[in-house]
Design an enzyme around this catalytic site. Sequence first.
Site, PDB file in Angstrom:
ATOM      1  NE  ARG A   1      -2.286  -2.115   3.160  1.00  0.00           N
ATOM      2  CZ  ARG A   1      -2.679  -2.385   4.404  1.00  0.00           C
ATOM      3  NH1 ARG A   1      -3.684  -1.721   4.943  1.00  0.00           N
ATOM      4  NH2 ARG A   1      -2.059  -3.302   5.115  1.00  0.00           N
TER       5      ARG A   1
ATOM      6  NE  ARG B   1      40.938  50.047  -9.121  1.00  0.00           N
ATOM      7  CZ  ARG B   1      40.401  50.358  -7.961  1.00  0.00           C
ATOM      8  NH1 ARG B   1      39.623  49.505  -7.334  1.00  0.00           N
ATOM      9  NH2 ARG B   1      40.634  51.521  -7.421  1.00  0.00           N
TER      10      ARG B   1
HETATM   11  C1  UD1 Z   1      -1.415  -7.461  11.216  1.00  0.00           C
HETATM   12  C2  UD1 Z   1      -2.277  -8.397  12.067  1.00  0.00           C
HETATM   13  C3  UD1 Z   1      -3.534  -7.648  12.503  1.00  0.00           C
HETATM   14  C4  UD1 Z   1      -3.166  -6.404  13.253  1.00  0.00           C
HETATM   15  C5  UD1 Z   1      -2.249  -5.537  12.403  1.00  0.00           C
HETATM   16  C6  UD1 Z   1      -1.710  -4.384  13.209  1.00  0.00           C
HETATM   17  C7  UD1 Z   1      -1.883 -10.656  11.229  1.00  0.00           C
HETATM   18  C8  UD1 Z   1      -2.416 -11.762  10.414  1.00  0.00           C
HETATM   19  N1  UD1 Z   1      -2.631  -9.563  11.295  1.00  0.00           N
HETATM   20  O1  UD1 Z   1      -2.131  -7.175  10.020  1.00  0.00           O
HETATM   21  O2  UD1 Z   1      -4.329  -8.481  13.342  1.00  0.00           O
HETATM   22  O3  UD1 Z   1      -4.342  -5.686  13.614  1.00  0.00           O
HETATM   23  O4  UD1 Z   1      -1.119  -6.296  11.967  1.00  0.00           O
HETATM   24  O5  UD1 Z   1      -0.962  -3.528  12.417  1.00  0.00           O
HETATM   25  O6  UD1 Z   1      -0.833 -10.808  11.813  1.00  0.00           O
HETATM   26  N2  UD1 Z   1       5.494  -9.423   7.876  1.00  0.00           N
HETATM   27  C9  UD1 Z   1       6.579 -10.272   7.705  1.00  0.00           C
HETATM   28  N3  UD1 Z   1       6.451 -11.387   6.950  1.00  0.00           N
HETATM   29  C10 UD1 Z   1       5.277 -11.736   6.351  1.00  0.00           C
HETATM   30  C11 UD1 Z   1       4.165 -10.861   6.524  1.00  0.00           C
HETATM   31  C12 UD1 Z   1       4.303  -9.728   7.289  1.00  0.00           C
HETATM   32  O7  UD1 Z   1       7.664 -10.006   8.233  1.00  0.00           O
HETATM   33  O8  UD1 Z   1       5.239 -12.777   5.696  1.00  0.00           O
HETATM   34  C13 UD1 Z   1       5.660  -8.215   8.704  1.00  0.00           C
HETATM   35  C14 UD1 Z   1       5.428  -6.922   7.939  1.00  0.00           C
HETATM   36  O9  UD1 Z   1       6.631  -6.411   7.415  1.00  0.00           O
HETATM   37  C15 UD1 Z   1       4.878  -5.997   9.035  1.00  0.00           C
HETATM   38  C16 UD1 Z   1       4.189  -6.944   9.990  1.00  0.00           C
HETATM   39  O10 UD1 Z   1       4.696  -8.233   9.727  1.00  0.00           O
HETATM   40  O11 UD1 Z   1       5.917  -5.329   9.747  1.00  0.00           O
HETATM   41  C17 UD1 Z   1       2.668  -6.934   9.811  1.00  0.00           C
HETATM   42  O12 UD1 Z   1       2.334  -7.309   8.508  1.00  0.00           O
HETATM   43  P1  UD1 Z   1       1.149  -6.612   7.724  1.00  0.00           P
HETATM   44  O13 UD1 Z   1       1.026  -7.247   6.410  1.00  0.00           O
HETATM   45  O14 UD1 Z   1       1.262  -5.148   7.820  1.00  0.00           O
HETATM   46  O15 UD1 Z   1      -0.084  -7.113   8.621  1.00  0.00           O
HETATM   47  P2  UD1 Z   1      -1.477  -6.413   8.743  1.00  0.00           P
HETATM   48  O16 UD1 Z   1      -2.304  -6.785   7.574  1.00  0.00           O
HETATM   49  O17 UD1 Z   1      -1.307  -4.981   9.036  1.00  0.00           O
HETATM   50 MG    MG Z   2       0.306  -3.638   8.875  1.00  0.00          MG
END
Ligand code: UD1
Ligand code: MG
Length: 456
Positions: free
Chosen positions: A14, A439
Amino acid sequence: MLNIVVLAAGKGSRMNSSTPKVLHHLAGEPLLGHVVRIAQQLIDQHGGTIRVVTGHGSDQVDPYVQSLGLDAVHQAEQLGTGHALQTALDQELTEHQTLVLYGDAPLVRIADLQLLLKAGSKSLAILTATVSNPTGYGRIIRDENNLITGIVEHQDATEKQRSISEINSGIYAAPTALFNELLPYLANQNSQGEYYLTDCVQLSVRAGHQVNGVTGSDKSIMGANDLIQLAELNQIVQEDRRHALMRAGVSLIDPSTVFINGPTINIASDTVIEPQVTLNSPIIIGHNVIIGFGSYLADARIGDNTVIKPYTMVESASIGSGAQVGPFARLRPGTTLSDATHVGNFCETKNVWLGEGSKVNHLTYIGDATIGSDVNIGAGTITCNYDGVSKHKTIIGNDVFVGSNTSLVAPVALGDGVTTGAGSVITTDVEAGKLALSRSEQVSIEGYKRPKKSED
Ligand code: UD1
Ligand code: MG
């Protein structure tokens, strides 16, 4: 002892940016830098290690992690937050307790984390918050006894669940052994096809372990998922920093227009910061200083009682006490102005040492020069320091008077007490006490007639 695992492998789609999300700057530093600083404070108290899980954009993120003195753990495929933690725990982390932080949630408060660590010493604990707009967050599901039974992601939630305003921050603490026990059971049967760390809650409850919720401040859980949220976080951080300065006796005339970036900003009391000023770390400003309207300071040291007039730019430069700089001056890297110096409008300096009481007041460029004390550099003076290949030095003694519009062709040296005539091009060294003039003599032609335009 603590394992702190910082999740930072996600794509951050995003953001719509070629820069990985955790490297986007908040108040002058990457988001990840803020989180690591908080983690480091906890490690200082509890002992243990910090590991950062990286994946997307790791060619950029890993060098930054290493520059902070930490190890990156590589998550080759980003299969979800649960998979990310599993990847870190596969590294045989032996510390008793594990704390999970997010690389994109930099406002989390130490006090909230301390409570979370207590609540998560024997079982799983989640940092939650109640927010007015829970859209996008996982919702906390509680039973009739108010005990937490699960977390449902926004995408997977029913209309009724979406009306819940208690949300998951994504920050958790638990005994490392408990995470190790639960993580192998995570499945990816959900709308995003990911291994959700949030499912540990349900698994824990099913295995008969209670899950504790710790309510944090609603600000402290905020993440930056897009550039709008990043700007909102910046407003919060900036406001905190402005308040801290004002509490320390620094006047901000229009606080909302002053931007304070980076970790080292040190300003003494009775200093006034006028509107539209940017301060980039490291900044050290003394007592009773005025930073004029529209000025930009980066890596600057300024002594007491100095006035920086409006629209001045200072980069990697040091200014003494009782000096006056600007308006519209540009001090470039390597500039040192001693006490009681003046550098005025439309003057540019680079790699310059200017001695006490010396003045460079109007329309001048001084580069690669050492200038003594009580020197007056006349309007329009230029050091010709670059011959197209190399830079050369200009050395000026004490009590020198450089006439207006002098060109000093470096390398060149003027001894103490030298005077140069206005408009001179000085190409060779001038001995102490002499007047240097280069100059041609003026001629005044009598009876001269100006050309006239013809009538038609
Ligand atoms: C996540 C939570 C949600 C919470 C929200 C808060 C889950 C499934 N959901 O959602 O409940 O309300 O955070 O902000 O956990 N990341 C990795 N590896 C991955 C995926 C993500 O390292 O494979 C890291 C991302 O870089 C980030 C964090 O985990 O720092 C959260 O990932 P993101 O995709 O932002 O989760 P949300 O959809 O925001
Ligand atoms: Mg997040």
